[in-house]
Design an enzyme around this catalytic site. Structure first.
Site, PDB file in Angstrom:
ATOM      1  N   ARG A  62       0.742  -3.267   0.979  1.00  0.00           N
ATOM      2  CA  ARG A  62       0.415  -2.207   1.549  1.00  0.00           C
ATOM      3  C   ARG A  62       0.344  -2.680   2.903  1.00  0.00           C
ATOM      4  NH1 ARG A  62      -3.639   1.675   0.753  1.00  0.00           N
ATOM      5  NH2 ARG A  62      -5.205  -0.026   1.400  1.00  0.00           N
ATOM      6  N   SER A 114      -3.644 -12.238  -1.940  1.00  0.00           N
ATOM      7  CA  SER A 114      -4.650 -12.413  -3.146  1.00  0.00           C
ATOM      8  C   SER A 114      -3.801 -13.444  -4.154  1.00  0.00           C
ATOM      9  CB  SER A 114      -4.996 -11.211  -3.650  1.00  0.00           C
ATOM     10  OG  SER A 114      -5.630 -10.444  -2.786  1.00  0.00           O
ATOM     11  N   ASP A 141      -8.751 -10.077  -1.490  1.00  0.00           N
ATOM     12  CA  ASP A 141      -9.059  -8.782  -1.686  1.00  0.00           C
ATOM     13  C   ASP A 141     -10.483  -8.918  -1.850  1.00  0.00           C
ATOM     14  OD1 ASP A 141      -9.057 -10.334  -4.061  1.00  0.00           O
ATOM     15  OD2 ASP A 141      -8.076  -8.424  -5.146  1.00  0.00           O
TER      16      ASP A 141
END
Ligand code: ADP
Ligand code: MG
Length: 498
Positions: free
Chosen positions: A108, A177, A230
């Site tokens: 994203r 992550s 994250d």
């Protein structure tokens, strides 16, 4: 006539006897089956039990391991990684910042215009792009070029409500992550790829340098000012909106936690004392283990057959990747030893990970009086037909045992963190607020799980302390959190906007 009648009578009597025998045999078989099933379930319940005493031991063990992990590298199963985040966002940040979130099959990109104390987030836009599978197993350049190109496209399509002061570089928070050994807030080397990524020649390389080179190849003038995962992102996102956020927990496919530690309490920290005196620690708590954890034969088998046997033991009891498969293993045992689904074992019950946690959650939350949803799911996933209500009720009970154990253990882990922070009691009668930012699909969607978790924290802390502790769902904290960390670690910090 009489003869015939007698004959019929005799046949009838024989038939009656035969029928009676069948009924008795059926009942015996069925009783035996349920006896065995009840035995298996009773054993499971005993082994999964999480009375408060045991949870307190788990919480204590978590706090002890946190100490050990902070004392030295390799001192504990808990890595207690120093994140180099010593400047959490305050709300005063202003300007345009970007985030890039990589860690699954989708990545994203996000931009946010920050307006400072009063205006906060003026505008925010995000885009999700799926990564072509061939790039997940290709070369580093191909992967990072693709990402940088998408980022460049995203920047090119910027509307008027986003403003970058002249002569300033765009700044990016990079949520990556995967396991990374961080060397500063904006650099870190990749320890290993996970989650289906396998890219030659990148292990040991600085992931920020890789991304920066790719951005240069795309003529994108952008600088990474924060590299996080994250969990750290969620903590930062939570803190931005609520100054009392002191920890973050992810409960999704996997699980992890991060919290704010006093820098003096980190013996293995050889760097300069951070400005604020605080340092965010990435616990990597999924790897926690303790003799106090209630582990069953099903968990042991799951671990042995996993991609990482002996690792992530806490995660394997708690997280969304595994809960469904624990249930499947118990159903398989019941099918084999108690003929729960008939005389033969439904073959699909043997398929690892065929039962996903969202399906388990759907069955667990079935409110129809005849548990129709459970029946449909058993049929859909395992080709199991015509289950009795009794069997369907048993399936729901198993969901309950597994999920409540996971949620209660997660609660104990959180209380362990509060203990380490000295927030598990009211100090000096002081009612300081303590807020924990939570994110992840398991916490968000599995209502019985999240309700159990919250209730268990209350049970463990007692009413008075619990009234000062708040669990807040930080929706997509990690996306915006990285952009906020890019802002709070900006190279222009302290400079007036030109
Ligand atoms: P990730 O952890 O992969 O970054 P998420 O935080 O979105 O992604 O969590 C996704 C995970 O959450 C899924 O793998 C699943 O285990 C769990 N999950 C998603 N939806 C549900 C649901 N309805 N019920 C229970 N668990 C769910
Ligand atoms: Mg996630």
């Amino acid at each position: 006539m009489g003869k015939v009648a007698v004959g019929v009578a005799v046949v009838g009597a024989v038939a009656a006897v035969a029928v009676a025998t069948v009924v008795v045999r059926r009942r015996m078989r069925s009783t035996g089956k349920w006896t065995r099933a009840a035995e298996i379930v009773r054993e499971l319940e005993e082994q999964c039990a999480t009375p408060l005493g045991r949870l307190r031991q788990v919480a204590d063990a978590m706090a002890v391991e946190m100490h050990a992990g902070l004392a030295s590298d390799g001192g504990s199963k808990l890595k207690m990684l120093i994140s180099y985040v010593d400047n959490l966002p305050t709300g005063n940040e202003t300007g345009l910042f970007y985030a890039l979130d990589l860690g699954g099959t989708n990545f994203r990109v996000l931009r946010v215009q920050l307006g400072g104390k009063d205006k906060r987030v003026i505008k925010q836009e995000a885009e999700e792009v799926s990564i072509p599978p061939h790039l997940m197993v290709g070369t580093s350049d191909d992967l990072f070029d693709f990402i940088a190109a998408e980022l460049a496209k995203f920047v090119a399509l910027e509307g008027d409500s986003f403003h970058l002061p002249v002569d300033r570089q765009r700044e990016l928070g990079f949520t990556f992550s995967f396991p990374v050994k961080q060397s500063s807030i904006a650099s870190g080397s990749l320890i290993k790829w996970t989650k289906g990524f396998k890219i030659d020649g990148t292990v040991g390389e600085d992931v920020v340098a890789e991304l920066t080179k790719a951005m240069e190849r795309q003529n994108l003038d952008m600088r990474v000012t924060a590299l996080v995962n994250d969990t750290i992102g969620t903590l930062a996102g939570g803190r931005y909106y609520d100054n009392d956020v002191v920890a973050a927990v992810i409960l999704g496919t996997g699980t992890n936690a991060a919290y704010v530690e006093r820098a003096q309490a980190i013996p293995k920290w050889h760097g300069l004392l951070p400005k604020s005196g605080d340092m965010v620690i990435n616990m990597e708590w999924g790897n926690f283990r303790s003799s106090h954890l209630p582990v069953t034969e099903y968990d042991q088998a799951l671990d042995l057959e996993s991609l990482n046997p002996g690792e992530q033991i806490f995660e394997k009891l708690i997280s969304g990747m595994y809960l469904g498969d624990i249930l499947r293993r118990i159903l398989l045992k019941l099918a084999g030893e108690a003929a729960l689904f008939g005389d033969t074992v439904p073959p699909k019950l043997k398929e690892q990970f065929i039962l996903r946690t969202p399906v388990m959650s759907t069955m667990h939350h079935d409110t129809t009086p005849d548990l129709r949803v459970v029946g449909n799911k058993l049929k859909e996933i395992f080709d199991i037909n015509n289950t009795s209500l009794k069997v369907r009720k048993l399936v729901v009970k198993l969901c309950d045992i597994i999920t409540k154990r996971g949620a209660r253990l997660a609660a104990a882990g959180i209380v362990g963190i509060l203990k380490k922070q000295g927030r598990d009691t009211l100090r000096y009668g002081n009612k300081q607020r303590t807020v924990i930012a939570m994110d992840g699909g398991l916490f968000e969607h599995y209502t019985i799980f999240s309700k159990t978790l919250v209730r268990t924290i209350e049970e463990l802390l007692g009413e008075e302390v619990a009234s000062t502790v708040f669990i807040e769902h930080a929706n997509d904290g990690s996306g915006i959190g990285a952009a906020l960390l890019a802002a709070s670690h900006s190279q222009y910090l302290g400079l007036e906007e030109p």
